[in-house]
Design a protein around this motif. Sequence first.
Motif, PDB file in Angstrom:
ATOM      1  N   GLU A   1       1.810 -13.321   4.685  1.00 37.37           N
ATOM      2  CA  GLU A   1       1.721 -12.560   3.439  1.00 37.37           C
ATOM      3  C   GLU A   1       2.937 -11.650   3.317  1.00 37.37           C
ATOM      4  O   GLU A   1       3.579 -11.312   4.309  1.00 37.37           O
ATOM      5  CB  GLU A   1       0.429 -11.735   3.398  1.00 37.37           C
ATOM      6  N   SER A   2       3.241 -11.281   2.086  1.00 36.81           N
ATOM      7  CA  SER A   2       4.363 -10.374   1.838  1.00 36.81           C
ATOM      8  C   SER A   2       3.902  -8.939   2.050  1.00 36.81           C
ATOM      9  O   SER A   2       2.937  -8.494   1.436  1.00 36.81           O
ATOM     10  CB  SER A   2       4.884 -10.553   0.411  1.00 36.81           C
ATOM     11  N   THR A   3       4.597  -8.230   2.933  1.00 36.58           N
ATOM     12  CA  THR A   3       4.293  -6.817   3.156  1.00 36.58           C
ATOM     13  C   THR A   3       4.998  -5.955   2.123  1.00 36.58           C
ATOM     14  O   THR A   3       4.464  -4.960   1.656  1.00 36.58           O
ATOM     15  CB  THR A   3       4.721  -6.413   4.580  1.00 36.58           C
TER      16      THR A   3
ATOM     17  N   ILE B   1      12.704   0.883   6.321  1.00 42.52           N
ATOM     18  CA  ILE B   1      13.069   0.857   4.902  1.00 42.52           C
ATOM     19  C   ILE B   1      11.940   1.396   4.019  1.00 42.52           C
ATOM     20  O   ILE B   1      12.180   2.053   3.010  1.00 42.52           O
ATOM     21  CB  ILE B   1      13.474  -0.574   4.487  1.00 42.52           C
ATOM     22  N   PHE B   2      10.686   1.145   4.401  1.00 41.31           N
ATOM     23  CA  PHE B   2       9.559   1.600   3.581  1.00 41.31           C
ATOM     24  C   PHE B   2       9.363   3.111   3.685  1.00 41.31           C
ATOM     25  O   PHE B   2       8.950   3.755   2.730  1.00 41.31           O
ATOM     26  CB  PHE B   2       8.290   0.839   3.960  1.00 41.31           C
TER      27      PHE B   2
ATOM     28  N   ARG C   1       9.627   5.991   0.778  1.00 38.36           N
ATOM     29  CA  ARG C   1       8.355   6.727   0.683  1.00 38.36           C
ATOM     30  C   ARG C   1       7.235   5.823   0.153  1.00 38.36           C
ATOM     31  O   ARG C   1       6.356   6.262  -0.585  1.00 38.36           O
ATOM     32  CB  ARG C   1       8.502   7.979  -0.190  1.00 38.36           C
ATOM     33  N   ASN C   2       7.302   4.539   0.525  1.00 35.10           N
ATOM     34  CA  ASN C   2       6.257   3.579   0.172  1.00 35.10           C
ATOM     35  C   ASN C   2       5.263   3.546   1.328  1.00 35.10           C
ATOM     36  O   ASN C   2       5.375   2.731   2.249  1.00 35.10           O
ATOM     37  CB  ASN C   2       6.872   2.196  -0.071  1.00 35.10           C
ATOM     38  N   GLU C   3       4.310   4.460   1.291  1.00 32.54           N
ATOM     39  CA  GLU C   3       3.398   4.640   2.417  1.00 32.54           C
ATOM     40  C   GLU C   3       2.495   3.424   2.631  1.00 32.54           C
ATOM     41  O   GLU C   3       2.197   3.056   3.776  1.00 32.54           O
ATOM     42  CB  GLU C   3       2.553   5.900   2.184  1.00 32.54           C
TER      43      GLU C   3
ATOM     44  N   LYS D   1       1.090  -0.847   6.301  1.00 32.37           N
ATOM     45  CA  LYS D   1       0.757  -2.269   6.419  1.00 32.37           C
ATOM     46  C   LYS D   1       1.716  -2.962   7.390  1.00 32.37           C
ATOM     47  O   LYS D   1       1.309  -3.820   8.184  1.00 32.37           O
ATOM     48  CB  LYS D   1       0.845  -2.910   5.029  1.00 32.37           C
ATOM     49  N   SER D   2       2.988  -2.592   7.341  1.00 33.84           N
ATOM     50  CA  SER D   2       3.988  -3.220   8.210  1.00 33.84           C
ATOM     51  C   SER D   2       3.728  -2.904   9.682  1.00 33.84           C
ATOM     52  O   SER D   2       4.044  -3.711  10.566  1.00 33.84           O
ATOM     53  CB  SER D   2       5.399  -2.749   7.822  1.00 33.84           C
ATOM     54  N   ILE D   3       3.139  -1.751   9.953  1.00 32.43           N
ATOM     55  CA  ILE D   3       2.815  -1.351  11.328  1.00 32.43           C
ATOM     56  C   ILE D   3       1.515  -2.005  11.784  1.00 32.43           C
ATOM     57  O   ILE D   3       1.399  -2.482  12.918  1.00 32.43           O
ATOM     58  CB  ILE D   3       2.698   0.188  11.433  1.00 32.43           C
ATOM     59  N   ALA D   4       0.532  -2.058  10.883  1.00 32.55           N
ATOM     60  CA  ALA D   4      -0.799  -2.551  11.259  1.00 32.55           C
ATOM     61  C   ALA D   4      -0.858  -4.065  11.445  1.00 32.55           C
ATOM     62  O   ALA D   4      -1.605  -4.565  12.289  1.00 32.55           O
ATOM     63  CB  ALA D   4      -1.815  -2.125  10.194  1.00 32.55           C
TER      64      ALA D   4
END
Length: 375
Positions: free
Chosen positions: A252-254, A345-346, A350-352, A357-360
Amino acid sequence: MRLSTKRPLLGIMVTELKRELPFASSGFYKHLTYYGAREGLDVVVFSPNRIDWKGHTVQGYTYLTETKEWVTKLVPLPSLIYDRCFFSNKRSYEQYQYHVRKLRESPLIRFLGYGLGGKWEVDQILQKDGIISRYLPETNLLTSGTTLRNWLQTREDVFLKPQGGSQGKGALHLHKVNTMNGKSTYHIQGRNAQNGLVDHEFHDFYSCWQWLRSCIGTRPYLMQEYLHLHSSEGMAYDIRSLVQKNGSGIWESTGMAVRVGKPGSVTSNLHGGGSAEEVSAFLTREFGDTKASELIATLTMLSNRIPPLLETHHGRLAELGIDLGIDTWGRVWILEVNSKPGRTIFARMRNEKARLKSIANPIYYAGYLLHKKLS
């Protein structure tokens, strides 16, 4: 102290650094520890060089959320491994090669994903897909001064980049200028292996090649079609698309983000001092609403199509950072694909939602693999 736990263990495999806490990205791994605890996973950060093969244990680091500190622990070899090893050179890779190979060969250990080969190997896989290949710039191996000279006989520009480099280090733009007297000058701009700025001019090819050889050393390099990837304001930029497998084992796209380089920079990499912007707003500003929508559709198509193709020919992957360029005529290009992407980059944008999601996702995917038969 030995960690005794009945919970599954996720090992984050890293290269050692000479400092008090001997690994980078500790903030990221701290967050992985939090998410792991929520999913019933313990997390340990370890170097392959610390493995005791007789005892099937490794000395690693775990983060204690109560005291907010990293402590060393002797743990059993993890049954799941998240590979975050970064090798700065061939010698560094060779120091870890034996242990990494043994881990890969163990039938009781699974990797979330296997690191991609060099940029040339990735390019050769991507060329196999008739649709994807249309978006690949012409690329060849830089094997000698003759190959470079032959390239420049029909073109005035070439982009040179290391096969195994990252963060824009070692990326160079060589521009050939034909003078009135029939001779040529050669102008090189970019970054050296230490990420320092480079700007040199040479009045003959031999001098240019001698300097390149001293700069490149023994590192394998690629010659690539030079693309005009800059904004209307003259800033170098590209789009980073992060795609990951989720808790169902599905790609999926993060998220996507634009990386804008510093003025005068050949690359847009954040490590070179660049900034991050939201994709839709940036492309609308550059190309207008209709063209921006078309471009985003193409970026999305490539982000969906590249992961399964690479996985078919390479083996299991967990996440990919896909770097895409858009030239001044509005044509999309695939620049690079990285199997060990960063995610700062997120945070810059400031795209929390995308940041978390990228970490999880690596934790969710680890959980999926735990409940799936060995493969």
